[in-house]
Design an enzyme around this catalytic site. Structure first.
Site: not given
Ligand code: ATP
Length: 938
Positions: A290, A337, A660
């Site tokens: 654990v 761009d 785009d």
């Protein structure tokens, strides 16, 4: 219209009708529906949305958290504890499993909600004519009978029948699988042998416009569309795990296996070395397991990623999937761009160059307020025929509209391309009423702007008294691309042949403007006589080849498009962060170079500027060599971006690329991070991209990269923190084992569980939402090949913090023993009050060490004090909760029994409170030294 139209009958007959009958059938007209009628129809037919299949039921998602390999092992371990007559332990282990499962589920659920909310931000719009006006509405508000306008790059949002088309091609691959665009036109179709998708006058929701434009009347919406019928197939696309999430799943498994191996070793040692009873050894082993398992790791990381996505959205970057967040953090090159991304895209014409004359244009922005000055003298179109022809041609060869200030917006705004809008503005400044012109010279055809051709042409009807009805073509475009189409030049009304010399004069003027970073468009005209032998009589047969030739050059329009003010800083940040920027623009080389210099993208005096044509002639190898230098790609076609991206990736770069248009889609898909423009981007680009910039701004990409880096760092901080406590949790057991039980167990399994699931969780969550560290963009990008859990983290967690916390906690244990007169000769016996206080001190020692550690983990090199010691509210709450929980288990009798604890007294509390500052200061000194060594000022 009071009743629903019968769609099925409409579908069978609609293709055969001529446009007027289509309007009649759908009870509408060329002015579109009225807003009132549209509202009525929306009530009648419902929203134009594809209904999501019933969302996944939460139960399976919930149960999955309790049935993983790890969870099953813990269930079984708990059961064994019950069988071994240790119900308290059994309950505790099962509780661990439950808490872990619930915690994981909540994290997953919250992450899911966060991403869902973002998806809804990416809504789509449609352009319609309603009340006789063009409007943009949400696609979900479309109703049957709406007259929609479609254009290259747009998504078609409903099934519709074309009533007008211009060179229209549509990509129906989402519906038919056929990836080639198909031609569509408005004419009536009589054929019966065609499938509905093959009928050329019908367009369908889910397809996109590859080129051209058109108008169509909506026939079906929402689930009635063909797309709606097959939507079941496309919904529920499985969401793939990101590489990081996959790595985490693997990591959790690996750590779990190591934990079990440890547990087994401790179990065997306890039995054979210490000769402990089987049952006690078992508890022991379970404690180890654990202690080591990183509970809740994977869902917390998912949440950290989702939170990163939310933070990016606030900074104008919508990330479509979680994995992009981590990739963003590794970006090494941004291909961007120019127009609109680096510049403001608020074009203002400031000069007009007529053959032999330069005119100055005053005023700024899209307000039609300003003058045209010829040598300081104001002139207008009315008294200058050359100016009149130029502004007439330029403003008619445009699809953009300038919207005057209104209730929604106090400024002049633009509908469409700003490059075109400013041409209308300059015409108005010259005294020309563009709306009158449009009526006087009605447009009868258009050859759309295409970024490969870099030109656009419109054909208009011209009524002259001498020649009767004739036609005129206006073309505008990049000077270099346009001048070669011209055979003559119009100098103040006199047309003469265009000589090579004059061409050179035009290009010299162009270069002069471009060197100043200005954008130049050339404008040309061609009169078409009624009996022009060169051209077909039918205007729809006009093509680029037969129209864009034999033109007359009339002048240049020069526009300023200043860089965005925030871009130079963003560029500098990229340089510091080891991210290169490659400008890839369709614009002219000198303009691109000038802008690149203004914003600091290129730092040398003469950067390499490669044109599209040169790029075409380069081999991949030559290109890769060039890509190592400062380079600008100018006058390139969008398709060429793909090659640049591909070659950058081949040399190991992680590439983000902006785009785009429709033709940008392949590059956007190919890139590691495709970035589409939210304002100027087409639906196609947005769909292909991984990220959408709502403000089209380069600076937003850089902010997203910063967030991406921060998220990854936060995950590492989180990981380091939760691994920190493993060592001090294991060391007490090692003392017990290797002393062959002489030292009674200094930390019990219940106490380990308390740390892992009680006190560690909230601060760990807080680390997942830390703000980026100040020096984060001053380091080179992370190496993709490096694992999340790198050697540095392992070393820090186990050998630095781990040992520090182990020493502190074990000192606590021994200190209590010594102060009560016990020594190595004999330790306080198990069960005695001194033993209970001693184990409580071990536990508290670890908890207080973790308080110091969580503060340290908040930064890697920056001083926590500089970042703000209490600036992370979740961590503050976590620390307060830790101390409260600790006090509760010490002072509440019932909890004392469960956790084997006892009150520790004021002196011990005071000692504990000294621990975090000591740990914090040790790390602060280390960080300061590290900063000094690397000249880092954080
Ligand atoms: P970027 O690629 O950086 O966005 P860009 O707008 O210049 O810049 P494109 O849209 O590919 O790139 O345009 C290429 C060229 O075509 C422009 O430089 C300009 O000369 C010309 N151009 C741009 N828009 C139009 C238009 N609407 N009509 C005619 N020519 C145009």
């Amino acid at each position: 219209m009071n009743e629903k139209l019968e769609f099925d009958t409409v579908d069978q007959t609609i293709a055969k009708l001529v446009p007027n009958q289509v309007f009649e059938q759908l009870q509408t007209n060329e002015e579109g529906l009225t807003t009132e009628e549209a509202t009525k129809r929306l009530d009648l037919y419902g929203k134009n949305t594809i209904k999501e299949k019933q969302g996944k039921s939460l139960y399976p998602l919930f149960l999955a958290n309790f049935t993983s390999m790890l969870a099953i092992l813990l269930w079984v371990s708990g059961a064994i504890a019950f069988i071994a007559q240790m119900p308290q332990l059994g309950i505790a282990v099962w509780c661990v499993n439950l808490i872990n499962g619930i915690f994981s589920f909540i994290q997953e659920y919250r992450a899911g909600k966060a991403t869902e909310a973002l998806k809804s931000l990416i809504s789509s719009y449609a352009r319609v004519i309603r009340d006789g006006q063009e409007q943009q509405i949400l696609a979900e508000e479309l109703v049957p009978g709406d007259l929609i306008l479609i254009e290259e790059g747009e998504k078609i949002s409903a099934d519709a029948r074309l009533v007008m088309s211009s060179d229209l091609r549509v990509n129906q691959s989402a519906l038919t699988g056929e990836s080639h665009p198909v031609q569509k036109y408005a004419d009536a179709v009589e054929r019966k042998d065609l499938e509905s998708f093959e009928i050329p006058n019908l367009i369908f929701a889910g397809s996109t416009v590859s080129s051209g434009s058109g108008q169509a009347v909506v026939v079906k919406t929402g689930m009635n569309t063909e797309f709606g019928k097959i939507a079941d197939l496309t919904l529920n696309v499985s969401e793939e795990l990101s590489p990081l999430q996959k790595e985490l799943v693997r990591l959790t498994k690996q750590i779990s296996i190591i934990a079990f191996a440890f547990g087994l070793t401790f179990f065997l040692l306890a039995i054979f070395f210490v000769k402990n009873p089987m049952a006690e050894s078992f508890i022991f082993a379970l404690g180890m397991i654990v202690a080591f398992i990183p509970e809740g790791l994977s869902p917390t990381v998912t949440l950290a990623l989702a939170q990163g996505v939310q933070r990016m959205a606030k900074k104008n970057a919508l990330v479509k999937n979680l994995s992009s967040v981590e990739t963003l953090g590794c970006t090494t090159v941004i291909c961007t761009d120019k127009t609109g991304t680096l510049t403001q895209n608020e074009m203002t014409v400031n000069h007009i160059w007529l053959p032999g004359r330069e005119l100055k244009v005053t005023g700024s922005g899209f307000a039609p307020k300003g003058k045209i000055l010829d040598n300081g003298r104001e002139i207008s179109a009315a008294n200058d025929s050359a100016l009149n022809l130029l502004v007439t041609a330029a403003s008619l060869c445009s699809n953009a509209k300038v919207i005057p200030p209104n209730q929604d917006n106090p400024h002049y705004t633009v509908l469409g391309d700003p490059t075109e809008a400013c041409l209308g503005v300059v015409a108005e400044k010259a005294g020309v009423r563009v709306d009158f012109l449009q009526r006087e010279l009605p447009r009868i055809y258009e050859l759309h702007f295409d970024s490969r051709r870099k030109r656009m042409t419109t054909i208009h009807e011209l009524n002259t008294q001498v020649h009767g009805k004739t036609r005129v073509a206006f073309t505008k475009g990049a000077p270099k691309e346009l001048i070669d189409l011209c055979e003559t030049v119009n100098v103040n009304g006199a047309v003469s042949p265009l000589t090579a010399e004059f061409k050179a004069t035009v290009m010299a003027a162009n270069d002069q403007y471009a060197r100043l970073g200005l954008r130049v468009l050339a404008v040309a005209v061609r009169y078409i006589g009624e009996d022009d032998q060169d051209l077909p009589a039918d205007v729809s047969e006009y093509t680029v080849e037969n129209i864009e030739r034999k033109m007359t050059f009339i002048g240049l329009v020069v526009m300023a498009d200043p860089p965005r003010p925030e871009v130079p800083d963003a560029v500098a940040k990229c340089h510091q962060a080891g991210i290169r920027i490659v400008m890839i623009t369709g614009d002219y080389g000198l303009t691109a170079e000038s802008i690149a210099k203004q914003i600091g993208i290129v730092r040398g005096d003469s950067p390499r500027v490669i044109s599209g044509v040169e790029l075409e002639n380069l081999s991949d190898e030559e290109l890769r060599k060039l890509l190592k230098e400062e380079i600008i790609f100018a006058r390139v076609a969008p398709e060429q971006k793909y090659r640049v991206v591909e070659n950058l990736q081949k040399v190991g770069e992680v590439v983000a690329v902006t785009g785009d248009g429709v033709n940008d889609a392949p590059a956007l898909k190919k890139a590691d991070i495709g970035v589409a423009m939210g304002i100027s981007g087409t639906d196609v680009a947005k769909e292909a991209a991984d990220m959408i910039l709502t403000d089209d701004n380069f600076a937003s990409i850089v902010q997203a990269v910063e967030q991406g880096r921060a998220v990854y760092n936060n995950i590492r901080k989180f990981l380091l923190y939760i691994l920190n406590s493993n060592m001090p949790e294991a060391v007490p057991s090692a003392f017990f084992l290797f002393s062959r039980g002489t030292i009674p167990l200094p930390l019990t399994i219940m106490q380990i569980l308390f740390i892992d699931l009680g006190t560690d969780l909230i601060p760990a969550l807080g680390l997942g939402s830390e703000e980026p560290e100040s020096g984060i963009m001053r380091k080179p990008p992370r190496n993709l090949a490096e694992p999340l859990l790198n050697k540095r983290i392992i070393f820090k967690a186990f050998c630095w913090y781990g040992i520090l916390a182990s020493v502190i906690s074990m000192c606590g244990y021994f200190f209590v023993n010594f102060s009560h007169g016990y020594s190595a000769a004999g330790w306080a016996e198990k069960g005695s009050n001194v033993y209970l206080v001693a184990t409580t001190m071990t536990l508290a020692g670890i908890v207080f060490s973790q308080i110091g550690a969580v503060m340290n983990c908040r930064t890697e090199r920056q001083s926590v004090f500089k970042k703000g010691l209490w600036k992370n509210p979740i961590i503050n709450i976590g620390i307060a909760a830790e101390i409260l929980f600790l006090a509760l288990i010490m002072y509440v009798p019932l909890l004392q029994d469960v956790f084997g604890t006892a009150p520790i007294g004021t002196k011990n509390w005071l000692l504990l409170f000294c621990v975090p500052p000591i740990i914090l200061m040790i790390e602060e000194i280390r960080k300061a030294v590290s900063r000094r060594l690397t000249h880092h000022d954080g």
